[in-house]
Design a protein around this motif. Sequence first.
Motif, PDB file in Angstrom:
ATOM      1  N   THR A 167      -7.432  21.182 -23.544  1.00  0.00           N
ATOM      2  CA  THR A 167      -6.966  19.783 -23.630  1.00  0.00           C
ATOM      3  C   THR A 167      -5.452  19.645 -23.538  1.00  0.00           C
ATOM      4  OG1 THR A 167      -7.392  17.713 -24.821  1.00  0.00           O
ATOM      5  CG2 THR A 167      -6.833  19.635 -26.157  1.00  0.00           C
ATOM      6  N   GLY A 215      -3.407  16.736 -24.935  1.00  0.00           N
ATOM      7  CA  GLY A 215      -4.417  15.776 -25.380  1.00  0.00           C
ATOM      8  C   GLY A 215      -4.365  14.465 -24.613  1.00  0.00           C
ATOM      9  N   SER A 265      -7.175  11.601 -24.985  1.00  0.00           N
ATOM     10  CA  SER A 265      -6.861  10.380 -25.728  1.00  0.00           C
ATOM     11  C   SER A 265      -7.054   9.139 -24.857  1.00  0.00           C
ATOM     12  CB  SER A 265      -5.447  10.433 -26.331  1.00  0.00           C
ATOM     13  OG  SER A 265      -4.493  10.580 -25.321  1.00  0.00           O
ATOM     14  N   GLY A 271     -11.582  18.141 -28.120  1.00  0.00           N
ATOM     15  CA  GLY A 271     -10.763  18.985 -27.258  1.00  0.00           C
ATOM     16  C   GLY A 271     -10.761  20.422 -27.753  1.00  0.00           C
ATOM     17  N   ALA A 305      -2.280  17.676 -29.382  1.00  0.00           N
ATOM     18  CA  ALA A 305      -3.496  16.886 -29.127  1.00  0.00           C
ATOM     19  C   ALA A 305      -3.958  16.213 -30.413  1.00  0.00           C
ATOM     20  CB  ALA A 305      -4.588  17.787 -28.561  1.00  0.00           C
ATOM     21  N   HIS A 306      -3.925  16.954 -31.525  1.00  0.00           N
ATOM     22  CA  HIS A 306      -4.339  16.419 -32.825  1.00  0.00           C
ATOM     23  C   HIS A 306      -3.458  15.242 -33.234  1.00  0.00           C
ATOM     24  CE1 HIS A 306      -5.284  16.753 -37.258  1.00  0.00           C
ATOM     25  NE2 HIS A 306      -6.482  16.823 -36.724  1.00  0.00           N
ATOM     26  N   VAL A 351      -6.737  13.240 -31.228  1.00  0.00           N
ATOM     27  CA  VAL A 351      -7.882  13.916 -30.623  1.00  0.00           C
ATOM     28  C   VAL A 351      -8.402  14.978 -31.602  1.00  0.00           C
ATOM     29  CG1 VAL A 351      -8.634  15.361 -28.686  1.00  0.00           C
ATOM     30  CG2 VAL A 351      -6.928  13.552 -28.320  1.00  0.00           C
ATOM     31  N   VAL A 380      -9.714  18.412 -32.380  1.00  0.00           N
ATOM     32  CA  VAL A 380      -9.443  19.595 -31.571  1.00  0.00           C
ATOM     33  C   VAL A 380      -9.850  20.871 -32.310  1.00  0.00           C
ATOM     34  CG1 VAL A 380      -7.033  19.765 -32.320  1.00  0.00           C
ATOM     35  CG2 VAL A 380      -7.674  20.636 -30.079  1.00  0.00           C
TER      36      VAL A 380
END
Lengths: 191, 64
Positions: free
Chosen positions: A42, A45, A49, A61, A72-73, A77, A79
Amino acid sequence: MTDPREQRDVEQVYQPAEDSHLLATTACERIRADDWVLDVGTGSGYVASIVQERTEATVLGTDVNPHACQQAHSHGVDVVRTDLIDGICGSFDVVLCNPPYLPTDPDEEWDDWMEYALSGGPTGRAVINDFLDALGSVLDPSGRAYLVASTLSDLDAVAERADENGCETTVVGEESVPFETLVVLEITTKH
Amino acid sequence: MKETLMDILCCPLDKEALELEVTQKEPNQTETEIIDGELVCTECGTEYPINDGIPNLLPPDMRE
């Protein structure tokens, strides 16, 4: 002022580019709110997202890079840090992947997280092949996957590898950029 | 990570089920968010940490 730690993080995570936009746009047109979506690798992200926001689907992800997982987090998202789909055993309606696909001479590889995000090995298909070989274990039999590939990494060879894994491919998105054409392949299980 | 993710996570080494040990969690509007804890393989016993909401399912020899 940018926080230097944040800057360092950015440099170690692949940031959204043409391929990310192409995948996000193509995927959003084909994902429903009740789909369960896995975004393999991902990165920042970005794609995950956007899909979450625009389609209201549930997205998970994965990424092997800890900096990518954190980014990403922080973009909301869910993950999991794992290599491709090693720690995942569920069945998803949709699987997304924008893999590293640049053919890279082993002598030119540099040993950091960005290399992981860019280098597809000598043929450009090292990660694509691993993804196609593993896809069947997480894709619902009636599901579909969307994979970014480039003319630089031989699209016929990618389709052949999918075929060997019992899947068919269709080009559903395309964009020409300098030196290559990017495509999004829709991958479904042959019935 | 959301507690419901337990259904689709497995040990990367033998693909067996994991057991969740929670150190810190936050009840969300809809479901429980695990902040810190550990995932333990029910078969081989390998332990995988959950830090800041992110489970690390890399085999021990692949972690930094």
